[in-house]
Motif scaffolding. Structure first.
Motif, PDB file in Angstrom:
ATOM      1  N   TYR A 158       0.645  -1.129  -0.031  1.00 11.54           N
ATOM      2  CA  TYR A 158      -0.009  -0.007   0.066  1.00 11.54           C
ATOM      3  C   TYR A 158       0.733   1.165   0.083  1.00 11.54           C
ATOM      4  CZ  TYR A 158      -3.707  -3.242   1.417  1.00 11.54           C
ATOM      5  OH  TYR A 158      -4.589  -4.088   1.512  1.00 11.54           O
ATOM      6  N   SER A 159       0.462   2.118  -0.759  1.00 15.56           N
ATOM      7  CA  SER A 159       1.207   3.609  -0.674  1.00 15.56           C
ATOM      8  C   SER A 159       0.829   4.490   0.533  1.00 15.56           C
ATOM      9  CB  SER A 159       0.773   4.370  -1.982  1.00 15.56           C
ATOM     10  OG  SER A 159      -0.304   4.785  -1.855  1.00 15.56           O
ATOM     11  N   VAL A 160       1.595   5.480   0.749  1.00 15.73           N
ATOM     12  CA  VAL A 160       1.308   6.243   1.847  1.00 15.73           C
ATOM     13  C   VAL A 160       0.145   6.918   1.832  1.00 15.73           C
ATOM     14  CG1 VAL A 160       2.119   8.294   3.198  1.00 15.73           C
ATOM     15  CG2 VAL A 160       3.808   6.485   2.408  1.00 15.73           C
ATOM     16  N   ASP A 161      -0.306   7.303   0.675  1.00 18.35           N
ATOM     17  CA  ASP A 161      -1.743   8.162   0.459  1.00 18.35           C
ATOM     18  C   ASP A 161      -2.982   6.939   0.758  1.00 18.35           C
ATOM     19  OD1 ASP A 161      -0.416  10.357   0.024  1.00 18.35           O
ATOM     20  OD2 ASP A 161      -0.296   9.916  -2.279  1.00 18.35           O
ATOM     21  N   GLU A 162      -2.759   5.722   0.063  1.00 20.17           N
ATOM     22  CA  GLU A 162      -3.640   4.923   0.502  1.00 20.17           C
ATOM     23  C   GLU A 162      -3.705   4.610   1.974  1.00 20.17           C
ATOM     24  OE1 GLU A 162      -3.664   1.574  -3.100  1.00 20.17           O
ATOM     25  OE2 GLU A 162      -1.987   1.794  -2.040  1.00 20.17           O
ATOM     26  N   LEU A 163      -2.656   4.674   2.591  1.00 22.28           N
ATOM     27  CA  LEU A 163      -3.025   4.391   4.031  1.00 22.28           C
ATOM     28  C   LEU A 163      -3.415   5.595   4.753  1.00 22.28           C
ATOM     29  CD1 LEU A 163       0.316   2.300   4.742  1.00 22.28           C
ATOM     30  CD2 LEU A 163      -1.778   1.334   4.718  1.00 22.28           C
ATOM     31  N   CYS A 165       5.260  -1.805   6.235  1.00 24.27           N
ATOM     32  CA  CYS A 165       5.500  -1.161   7.405  1.00 24.27           C
ATOM     33  C   CYS A 165       6.268   0.145   7.171  1.00 24.27           C
ATOM     34  CB  CYS A 165       6.356  -2.149   8.163  1.00 24.27           C
ATOM     35  SG  CYS A 165       5.595  -3.716   8.889  1.00 24.27           S
ATOM     36  N   VAL A 166       7.080   0.279   6.258  1.00 23.35           N
ATOM     37  CA  VAL A 166       7.782   1.487   6.073  1.00 23.35           C
ATOM     38  C   VAL A 166       6.618   2.863   5.839  1.00 23.35           C
ATOM     39  CG1 VAL A 166       9.479   2.765   4.636  1.00 23.35           C
ATOM     40  CG2 VAL A 166      10.068   0.646   5.629  1.00 23.35           C
ATOM     41  N   ASN A 167       5.869   2.185   4.925  1.00 23.99           N
ATOM     42  CA  ASN A 167       4.826   3.080   4.431  1.00 23.99           C
ATOM     43  C   ASN A 167       3.720   3.437   5.629  1.00 23.99           C
ATOM     44  OD1 ASN A 167       5.909   3.111   2.086  1.00 23.99           O
ATOM     45  ND2 ASN A 167       4.500   1.982   0.938  1.00 23.99           N
ATOM     46  N   ALA A 168       3.437   2.665   6.436  1.00 22.50           N
ATOM     47  CA  ALA A 168       2.525   2.660   7.466  1.00 22.50           C
ATOM     48  C   ALA A 168       3.277   3.714   8.487  1.00 22.50           C
ATOM     49  CB  ALA A 168       2.436   1.375   8.112  1.00 22.50           C
ATOM     50  N   LYS A 169       4.431   3.505   8.700  1.00 19.97           N
ATOM     51  CA  LYS A 169       5.120   4.398   9.575  1.00 19.97           C
ATOM     52  C   LYS A 169       5.114   5.858   9.083  1.00 19.97           C
ATOM     53  CE  LYS A 169       9.278   5.140  12.074  1.00 19.97           C
ATOM     54  NZ  LYS A 169      10.847   4.232  12.471  1.00 19.97           N
ATOM     55  N   ALA A 170       5.414   6.010   7.739  1.00 16.47           N
ATOM     56  CA  ALA A 170       5.342   7.313   6.954  1.00 16.47           C
ATOM     57  C   ALA A 170       4.029   8.016   6.934  1.00 16.47           C
ATOM     58  CB  ALA A 170       5.933   7.091   5.598  1.00 16.47           C
ATOM     59  N   ALA A 171       3.186   7.196   6.929  1.00 15.60           N
ATOM     60  CA  ALA A 171       1.450   7.611   6.717  1.00 15.60           C
ATOM     61  C   ALA A 171       1.194   7.976   8.179  1.00 15.60           C
ATOM     62  CB  ALA A 171       0.552   6.559   6.301  1.00 15.60           C
ATOM     63  N   ASP A 172       1.658   7.249   9.114  1.00 14.24           N
ATOM     64  CA  ASP A 172       1.411   7.531  10.581  1.00 14.24           C
ATOM     65  C   ASP A 172       1.826   9.045  10.926  1.00 14.24           C
ATOM     66  OD1 ASP A 172       0.083   7.228  13.166  1.00 14.24           O
ATOM     67  OD2 ASP A 172       1.953   6.589  13.754  1.00 14.24           O
ATOM     68  N   TRP A 173       2.985   9.263  10.738  1.00 12.99           N
ATOM     69  CA  TRP A 173       3.846  10.398  10.919  1.00 12.99           C
ATOM     70  C   TRP A 173       3.197  11.487  10.136  1.00 12.99           C
ATOM     71  CZ3 TRP A 173       6.978  12.468  14.279  1.00 12.99           C
ATOM     72  CH2 TRP A 173       7.221  13.712  14.052  1.00 12.99           C
TER      73      TRP A 173
END
Length: 77
Positions: free
Chosen positions: A24-29, A56-64
């Motif tokens: 999943y991309s950051v925008d999707e998340l 997990c990398v994208n989820a962390k970035a999306a959360d931030w």
């Protein structure tokens, strides 16, 4: 000889049976907070294996990024 052929065939089918996980991309998340929460929980439950996976990398970035947006809104920005 038949055993070796059947063993090789079985082993190759076993290796192909696992479907790769969708990335999943950051925008999707960011658009799907439920999915984001689920991925973050999954990544935190097994950080040794999952920490560097793309999801997990994208989820962390999306959360931030989501936290920064919420802070900006809270501060009137």
């Amino acid at each position: 000889m038949k055993f070796l052929v059947l063993f090789t065939l079985g082993l190759s089918l076993f290796g192909c049976s696992k479907q790769p996980e969708r990335t999943y991309s950051v925008d999707e998340l960011m658009a799907n907070q439920t999915l984001l929460s689920d991925l973050i929980a999954k990544c935190k439950s097994n950080p040794g294996e999952l920490r560097e996976t793309p999801n997990c990398v994208n989820a962390k970035a999306a959360d931030w990024k989501s936290r920064l947006e919420r802070m900006g809104k809270a501060l009137g920005g």
